[in-house]
Design a protein around this motif. Structure first.
Motif, PDB file in Angstrom:
ATOM      1  N   PHE A  81      -0.181  23.235 -33.779  1.00 56.18           N
ATOM      2  CA  PHE A  81       0.634  23.821 -32.713  1.00 56.18           C
ATOM      3  C   PHE A  81       0.257  23.240 -31.357  1.00 56.18           C
ATOM      4  CE2 PHE A  81       1.466  27.130 -29.536  1.00 56.18           C
ATOM      5  CZ  PHE A  81       2.812  27.359 -29.758  1.00 56.18           C
ATOM      6  N   THR A  82      -1.048  23.134 -31.071  1.00 55.95           N
ATOM      7  CA  THR A  82      -1.470  22.586 -29.778  1.00 55.95           C
ATOM      8  C   THR A  82      -1.221  21.080 -29.688  1.00 55.95           C
ATOM      9  OG1 THR A  82      -3.716  22.411 -30.684  1.00 55.95           O
ATOM     10  CG2 THR A  82      -3.185  24.360 -29.381  1.00 55.95           C
ATOM     11  N   GLU A  83      -1.362  20.359 -30.803  1.00 56.89           N
ATOM     12  CA  GLU A  83      -1.124  18.921 -30.765  1.00 56.89           C
ATOM     13  C   GLU A  83       0.339  18.589 -30.520  1.00 56.89           C
ATOM     14  OE1 GLU A  83      -2.653  17.465 -34.421  1.00 56.89           O
ATOM     15  OE2 GLU A  83      -4.751  17.433 -33.752  1.00 56.89           O
ATOM     16  N   ASN A  84       1.248  19.456 -30.942  1.00 58.50           N
ATOM     17  CA  ASN A  84       2.686  19.228 -30.750  1.00 58.50           C
ATOM     18  C   ASN A  84       3.284  20.179 -29.723  1.00 58.50           C
ATOM     19  OD1 ASN A  84       3.370  17.254 -33.147  1.00 58.50           O
ATOM     20  ND2 ASN A  84       2.107  18.865 -34.034  1.00 58.50           N
ATOM     21  N   LEU A  85       2.447  20.734 -28.838  1.00 54.66           N
ATOM     22  CA  LEU A  85       2.932  21.733 -27.886  1.00 54.66           C
ATOM     23  C   LEU A  85       3.967  21.151 -26.927  1.00 54.66           C
ATOM     24  CD1 LEU A  85       2.709  24.623 -26.874  1.00 54.66           C
ATOM     25  CD2 LEU A  85       0.825  23.908 -25.400  1.00 54.66           C
ATOM     26  N   GLY A  86       3.774  19.918 -26.489  1.00 49.43           N
ATOM     27  CA  GLY A  86       4.742  19.303 -25.580  1.00 49.43           C
ATOM     28  C   GLY A  86       6.112  19.163 -26.214  1.00 49.43           C
ATOM     29  N   THR A  87       6.143  18.687 -27.461  1.00 45.04           N
ATOM     30  CA  THR A  87       7.424  18.553 -28.169  1.00 45.04           C
ATOM     31  C   THR A  87       8.072  19.912 -28.387  1.00 45.04           C
ATOM     32  OG1 THR A  87       6.527  16.612 -29.300  1.00 45.04           O
ATOM     33  CG2 THR A  87       8.496  17.610 -30.225  1.00 45.04           C
ATOM     34  N   ILE A  88       7.269  20.907 -28.762  1.00 49.10           N
ATOM     35  CA  ILE A  88       7.808  22.251 -28.999  1.00 49.10           C
ATOM     36  C   ILE A  88       8.395  22.832 -27.720  1.00 49.10           C
ATOM     37  CG2 ILE A  88       7.171  24.609 -29.621  1.00 49.10           C
ATOM     38  CD1 ILE A  88       5.089  23.415 -31.515  1.00 49.10           C
ATOM     39  N   LEU A  89       7.700  22.665 -26.592  1.00 47.43           N
ATOM     40  CA  LEU A  89       8.205  23.206 -25.328  1.00 47.43           C
ATOM     41  C   LEU A  89       9.502  22.529 -24.898  1.00 47.43           C
ATOM     42  CD1 LEU A  89       4.930  23.693 -23.249  1.00 47.43           C
ATOM     43  CD2 LEU A  89       6.446  25.461 -24.127  1.00 47.43           C
ATOM     44  N   ILE A  90       9.606  21.226 -25.122  1.00 49.25           N
ATOM     45  CA  ILE A  90      10.845  20.530 -24.751  1.00 49.25           C
ATOM     46  C   ILE A  90      12.010  21.049 -25.580  1.00 49.25           C
ATOM     47  CG2 ILE A  90      11.994  18.286 -24.843  1.00 49.25           C
ATOM     48  CD1 ILE A  90       9.403  17.012 -23.969  1.00 49.25           C
ATOM     49  N   PHE A  91      11.800  21.204 -26.888  1.00 51.97           N
ATOM     50  CA  PHE A  91      12.870  21.740 -27.729  1.00 51.97           C
ATOM     51  C   PHE A  91      13.194  23.186 -27.368  1.00 51.97           C
ATOM     52  CE2 PHE A  91      11.833  18.438 -31.078  1.00 51.97           C
ATOM     53  CZ  PHE A  91      13.058  17.801 -30.983  1.00 51.97           C
ATOM     54  N   ALA A  92      12.148  23.994 -27.069  1.00 54.41           N
ATOM     55  CA  ALA A  92      12.368  25.423 -26.821  1.00 54.41           C
ATOM     56  C   ALA A  92      13.013  25.675 -25.474  1.00 54.41           C
ATOM     57  CB  ALA A  92      11.034  26.174 -26.920  1.00 54.41           C
ATOM     58  N   VAL A  93      12.582  24.959 -24.439  1.00 59.64           N
ATOM     59  CA  VAL A  93      13.071  25.234 -23.081  1.00 59.64           C
ATOM     60  C   VAL A  93      14.318  24.399 -22.782  1.00 59.64           C
ATOM     61  CG1 VAL A  93      12.485  25.204 -20.642  1.00 59.64           C
ATOM     62  CG2 VAL A  93      10.750  25.853 -22.316  1.00 59.64           C
ATOM     63  N   VAL A  94      14.148  23.076 -22.812  1.00 62.07           N
ATOM     64  CA  VAL A  94      15.277  22.201 -22.454  1.00 62.07           C
ATOM     65  C   VAL A  94      16.388  22.314 -23.492  1.00 62.07           C
ATOM     66  CG1 VAL A  94      15.921  19.839 -21.898  1.00 62.07           C
ATOM     67  CG2 VAL A  94      13.647  20.658 -21.319  1.00 62.07           C
ATOM     68  N   GLY A  95      16.004  22.351 -24.776  1.00 60.96           N
ATOM     69  CA  GLY A  95      17.026  22.441 -25.820  1.00 60.96           C
ATOM     70  C   GLY A  95      17.814  23.733 -25.759  1.00 60.96           C
ATOM     71  N   THR A  96      17.143  24.861 -25.515  1.00 60.85           N
ATOM     72  CA  THR A  96      17.855  26.137 -25.438  1.00 60.85           C
ATOM     73  C   THR A  96      18.747  26.206 -24.194  1.00 60.85           C
ATOM     74  OG1 THR A  96      15.963  27.175 -26.551  1.00 60.85           O
ATOM     75  CG2 THR A  96      17.543  28.628 -25.487  1.00 60.85           C
ATOM     76  N   LEU A  97      18.253  25.689 -23.070  1.00 58.74           N
ATOM     77  CA  LEU A  97      19.099  25.658 -21.862  1.00 58.74           C
ATOM     78  C   LEU A  97      20.328  24.786 -22.078  1.00 58.74           C
ATOM     79  CD1 LEU A  97      16.392  25.366 -19.052  1.00 58.74           C
ATOM     80  CD2 LEU A  97      17.852  27.328 -19.538  1.00 58.74           C
ATOM     81  N   TRP A  98      20.128  23.652 -22.730  1.00 60.41           N
ATOM     82  CA  TRP A  98      21.267  22.764 -23.013  1.00 60.41           C
ATOM     83  C   TRP A  98      22.291  23.469 -23.911  1.00 60.41           C
ATOM     84  CZ3 TRP A  98      24.412  18.748 -22.643  1.00 60.41           C
ATOM     85  CH2 TRP A  98      25.097  18.314 -23.775  1.00 60.41           C
ATOM     86  N   ASN A  99      21.820  24.102 -24.972  1.00 59.76           N
ATOM     87  CA  ASN A  99      22.743  24.789 -25.887  1.00 59.76           C
ATOM     88  C   ASN A  99      23.497  25.907 -25.174  1.00 59.76           C
ATOM     89  OD1 ASN A  99      21.992  23.187 -28.034  1.00 59.76           O
ATOM     90  ND2 ASN A  99      20.452  24.617 -28.790  1.00 59.76           N
ATOM     91  N   ALA A 100      22.776  26.686 -24.336  1.00 58.36           N
ATOM     92  CA  ALA A 100      23.407  27.825 -23.678  1.00 58.36           C
ATOM     93  C   ALA A 100      24.501  27.370 -22.708  1.00 58.36           C
ATOM     94  CB  ALA A 100      22.352  28.658 -22.951  1.00 58.36           C
ATOM     95  N   PHE A 101      24.183  26.416 -21.853  1.00 57.16           N
ATOM     96  CA  PHE A 101      25.164  26.011 -20.830  1.00 57.16           C
ATOM     97  C   PHE A 101      26.268  25.144 -21.436  1.00 57.16           C
ATOM     98  CE2 PHE A 101      21.635  27.209 -18.099  1.00 57.16           C
ATOM     99  CZ  PHE A 101      22.304  27.887 -17.093  1.00 57.16           C
ATOM    100  N   PHE A 102      25.931  24.297 -22.405  1.00 59.09           N
ATOM    101  CA  PHE A 102      26.959  23.471 -23.046  1.00 59.09           C
ATOM    102  C   PHE A 102      27.953  24.355 -23.795  1.00 59.09           C
ATOM    103  CE2 PHE A 102      28.463  21.077 -26.760  1.00 59.09           C
ATOM    104  CZ  PHE A 102      29.007  19.960 -26.143  1.00 59.09           C
ATOM    105  N   LEU A 103      27.413  25.302 -24.571  1.00 61.40           N
ATOM    106  CA  LEU A 103      28.290  26.182 -25.339  1.00 61.40           C
ATOM    107  C   LEU A 103      29.070  27.125 -24.419  1.00 61.40           C
ATOM    108  CD1 LEU A 103      29.169  27.155 -28.158  1.00 61.40           C
ATOM    109  CD2 LEU A 103      27.234  28.722 -28.128  1.00 61.40           C
ATOM    110  N   GLY A 104      28.391  27.688 -23.395  1.00 64.85           N
ATOM    111  CA  GLY A 104      29.084  28.589 -22.481  1.00 64.85           C
ATOM    112  C   GLY A 104      30.188  27.891 -21.706  1.00 64.85           C
ATOM    113  N   GLY A 105      29.931  26.670 -21.242  1.00 66.24           N
ATOM    114  CA  GLY A 105      30.967  25.940 -20.502  1.00 66.24           C
ATOM    115  C   GLY A 105      32.156  25.589 -21.362  1.00 66.24           C
ATOM    116  N   LEU A 106      31.919  25.117 -22.589  1.00 63.27           N
ATOM    117  CA  LEU A 106      33.037  24.770 -23.462  1.00 63.27           C
ATOM    118  C   LEU A 106      33.820  26.005 -23.897  1.00 63.27           C
ATOM    119  CD1 LEU A 106      31.486  21.969 -25.713  1.00 63.27           C
ATOM    120  CD2 LEU A 106      33.088  21.718 -23.828  1.00 63.27           C
ATOM    121  N   MET A 107      33.111  27.112 -24.137  1.00 62.68           N
ATOM    122  CA  MET A 107      33.836  28.333 -24.518  1.00 62.68           C
ATOM    123  C   MET A 107      34.660  28.876 -23.356  1.00 62.68           C
ATOM    124  SD  MET A 107      33.328  28.614 -27.629  1.00 62.68           S
ATOM    125  CE  MET A 107      34.293  30.100 -27.775  1.00 62.68           C
TER     126      MET A 107
END
Length: 791
Positions: free
Chosen positions: A163-189
């Motif tokens: 978990f600590t060795e891949n923390l950077g990758t996990i944070l990018i997917f969790a933060v940036v990926g979730t923000l991207w999904n939320a705004f991309f999906l909300g804007g298209l809807m």
């Protein structure tokens, strides 16, 4: 509670209490008058006599009570309804879970979560068919009682190293990926709602963004249920599951943010900035709450050595308090639970007994398994019981854009992440990460929390959310296992960790830390080593009791392995084979012996000890020094570097030449050329072959060991014809040829690299060229010497 009739006339009412409550203590507590109430006069002593005969119906009002056929036995379902129904639901969940594992043919094809949802649909339809209203999974029950056990189990037993060795990758997917999904999906809807007709035009941008934030987060319960069945490799499992845990902060912030903005008349720039800052407050605040409760739990477990029974209770209570405290301030409760579990585990396990550790492990597993089963069953029941509004355009667009946003987000973020990762994420890994983005009960509960006052389209949102949940759980959950087999994705290796692996792991950690220090680059291993040193020096002494605080990590791991092996031997009935299977340390623990007297070590004198310290201080290398980071643009050029390189090259070539020349003690005489060649050579350069008058009887060859030339380093200092001075040459001289002498070394203060010798003159260089080219081989019949005798 009986009131005086004076309450009707407007005077302050007087409070009368039943006779059974008028004990001595109660009377003492009621001596003081309550505001608005007047205490009734105390009853006479004969009125409360325990042996005095009371009315048969137990009431002084004269209302007769229904007479029972049997005075004791009766039916009172309302008294036990709530705990009885809860027990029935838990029993149903356990029986369903047992049935799925008894029939392996079903569980090998269909995931357990899908079967549980189907059972919930059937049970909900059955309840609705008999005319009753099926229960709905309320958000408070889900967030306060069903979700915490699952998150605590995941956080307490979280594999910390990957978990600590891949923390950077996990944070990018969790933060940036979730923000991207939320705004991309909300804007298209929002665009779909504007173009979708009169039934969708009234849905604004904030409502669509709120819907996108609800549906975009990956659900940890669904990911755990599916990924643990397919036994995916540890890297992919920790990436997807870590993303599902850490995106809770983003989901909570976006949900509450858009919910607040929906009630505003106008949203300003300041509101947006404060909303952005609230993400850090929610995430870091949740982590801080979890760390505080984890430290308190570890410190409390230090004093439980005399009462081992309540040790597991402290772990559960402090963890649950961390979750509730975070939810109290709208912080991330999931991150608080994870932080509390990760912080408390190493210190609690060092303090508690082995039985308490086993209790914590199995109780958490049992609790989380039951909660997970109930969540999926109630998803099915709530689908039947809830109100739905189906809109084909909105539902199909939501499902399609969810898949598109997930795939695009994973591809773009992985392309960026692979630029910094040593172990790259392959296209197969990217496909599994994108395909494993399952939605679950968290999205349903957040949608159920929406208020009809601000979101009149709540039923349509819930219908779309349930559709996405069913698609991801049924379609993606059922097909991910054959896809993993088809793509030959690496699966998890079920191997037991050995002491040899632990030794090599620690060795590599120390090696990589040293390499980072030498390079001047302070990376992951450097800060990990700093944290371990701080933990060992300060934290362990405060949170771990006894000598265990000073025990090295390797020894602690060894003791844990020994205990585990001993328990396995006892459970397998191999207690008679302990001496051959367990080390001598375990035998000594089982059969303790009297310790021998400690050997008295000879004491060193202070002078000797100071001498040893001085030797160590002067000879040992100073470690942990702060060095400059290596950068080829900041290096200072050394003016003597080129000269030193040349000198090293010359010495290396001289060594090679010396090894070659050692094979020949003497240099053979020059072979005789033909007369034509001799005349041609002498005519081309007569000075090179002119005999010198002051030469000795034998020609001398001087070898320069430091010169860079290998065959050209032979310098002809003097060469004259044999038999000089009118004397004929002897046969020994003909066989002896030229004598080789080594050149005398120069003075210590000079070096031939910088001081040119006499062999560098043009005439000597021409002589060297002639010697290096002996010319064609002589003919067998020609025997004339190269230089005529007596010349």
């Amino acid at each position: 509670m009986i009131f005086h009739p004076s309450a009707v006339t407007g005077s302050p009412p007087a409070l009368h209490l039943p006779c059974s409550l008028l004990t001595t203590g109660a009377l003492g507590g009621l001596n003081q008058e309550l505001p608005g109430f007047t205490a009734a006069p105390p009853a006479a002593p004969e009125e409360i006599h325990p042996l005095k005969e009371q009315p048969a119906n137990g009431s002084g009002e004269g209302h007769a009570k229904h007479r029972k056929a049997f005075p004791v036995i009766g039916i009172d379902y309302t008294h036990v309804r709530i705990p009885f129904e809860i027990s029935l639901w838990i029993l149903l969940a356990c029986l369903m879970k047992l049935g799925f594992h008894v029939i392996p043919s079903v569980s090998s094809i269909v995931p357990e979560s899908c079967l549980l949802i189907v059972v919930g649909l059937l049970v909900g339809g059955l309840i609705k068919g008999v005319g009753e209203k099926p229960p709905i999974l309320k958000s408070d029950i889900f967030f306060l009682f069903l979700l915490p056990p699952i998150i605590l189990d995941a956080g307490y037993f979280l594999p910390l190293r990957p978990f600590t060795e891949n923390l950077g990758t996990i944070l990018i997917f969790a933060v940036v990926g979730t923000l991207w999904n939320a705004f991309f999906l909300g804007g298209l809807m929002y665009a779909v709602c504007q173009l979708g007709g009169p039934g969708l035009n009234h849905i604004g941008l904030l409502a669509n963004l709120l819907f996108g934030s609800i549906i975009s987060a990956v659900d940890p319960v669904a990911v755990l249920a599916v990924f643990e069945e397919i036994h995916i490799n540890e890297l992919l499992h920790i990436l997807v599951f870590g993303e599902s845990l850490l995106n809770d902060a983003v989901t909570v912030v976006l949900y509450h943010l858009f919910e607040e903005f929906a009630s505003f008349e106008q949203v300003t720039i300041l509101d947006i900035i404060l909303g952005f800052l609230s993400f850090f407050v929610v995430s870091l605040g949740g982590v801080l709450v979890g760390v505080i409760y984890g430290v308190i739990a570890a410190f409390t477990s230090r004093f439980t050595s005399h009462i081992r029974v309540i040790e597991p209770l402290f772990v559960f209570l402090y963890s649950y308090m961390a979750y509730l405290s975070a939810e109290l301030f709208h912080l991330s409760g999931i991150m608080a639970l994870i932080a509390a579990g990760v912080v408390m585990r190493p210190y609690v396990e060092a303090n508690i007994s082995h039985k308490s550790h086993t209790t914590i492990k199995y109780f958490l597993k049992m609790w989380s398994s039951v909660s997970e089963t109930l969540i999926f069953i109630f998803l099915g029941v709530s689908t039947v019981a809830g109100h739905h509004y189906w809109n084909w355009t909105f539902v199909i667009s939501t499902l399609f854009f969810c898949l598109i946003a997930r795939v695009l987000g994973v591809l773009v973020l992985t392309w960026f992440i692979n630029k910094f990762r040593i172990v790259k994420l392959t296209p197969k890994d990217q496909f599994i990460i994108a395909y494993g983005g399952l939605r679950g009960a968290i999205a349903f509960s957040l949608g159920y929390l929406l208020d009809y006052k601000h979101f009149g389209m709540r039923d349509m949102f819930l219908t779309a959310i349930i559709t996405v949940i069913f698609f991801t759980v049924f379609v993606q959950g059922m097909t991910i296992r054959p896809l993993v087999d088809l793509l030959a994705v690496k699966k998890k290796q079920e191997t037991k960790r050995s002491i040899n692996e632990e030794i090599h792991t620690q060795f590599l950690d120390h090696l990589l830390t040293g390499i980072e220090d030498i390079c001047g680059h302070y990376g992951h291993h450097h800060w990990k080593d700093k944290l371990n040193r701080f933990n060992k020096k300060y934290v362990k002494k405060c949170l771990i009791a006894g000598e265990r605080s000073k025990e090295p990590q390797l020894i602690a791991f060894y003791h844990k392995m020994e205990m585990k092996q001993a328990i396995e031997l006892v459970e397998s009935g191999g207690i008679g084979k302990i001496p051959s299977a367990v080390s001598t340390v375990s035998i000594q623990n089982i059969n303790p012996q009297t310790l021998p007297l400690e050997r008295v070590l000879p004491a060193l004198s202070k002078d000797k000890e100071e001498e040893i310290r001085k030797i160590l201080r002067t000879n040992l290398q100073k470690t942990r020094q702060r060095l400059r980071s290596y950068n080829r643009h900041t290096l200072v050029a050394d003016p003597y570097e080129e000269a030193w390189n040349q000198m090293l090259l010359r010495r290396q070539k001289a060594r090679q030449l010396e090894q070659k020349m050692n094979n020949y003690l003497t240099v053979p005489a020059h072979k005789v050329d033909s007369p034509t060649m001799s005349r041609a050579r002498i005519g081309s350069d007569p000075l090179a072959y002119e005999p010198k008058e002051d030469s000795e009887n034998l020609p001398i060859i001087t070898i320069d060991p430091a010169s860079p030339q290998s065959p050209e380093s032979v310098d002809l200092m003097s060469e004259e014809p044999k038999g000089c001075g009118g004397l004929p040459p002897s046969p020994e001289e003909d066989e002896e040829g030229l004598v080789m002498r080594v050149k005398e070394p120069s003075s210590p203060g000079t070096d031939d690299v910088f001081t040119p010798g006499t062999s560098d003159s043009p005439s000597n260089q021409r002589m060297l060229r002639c010697l290096s080219d002996p010319g064609p081989r002589p003919e067998p019949e020609e025997g004339e010497p190269f230089i005529p005798k007596g010349q």
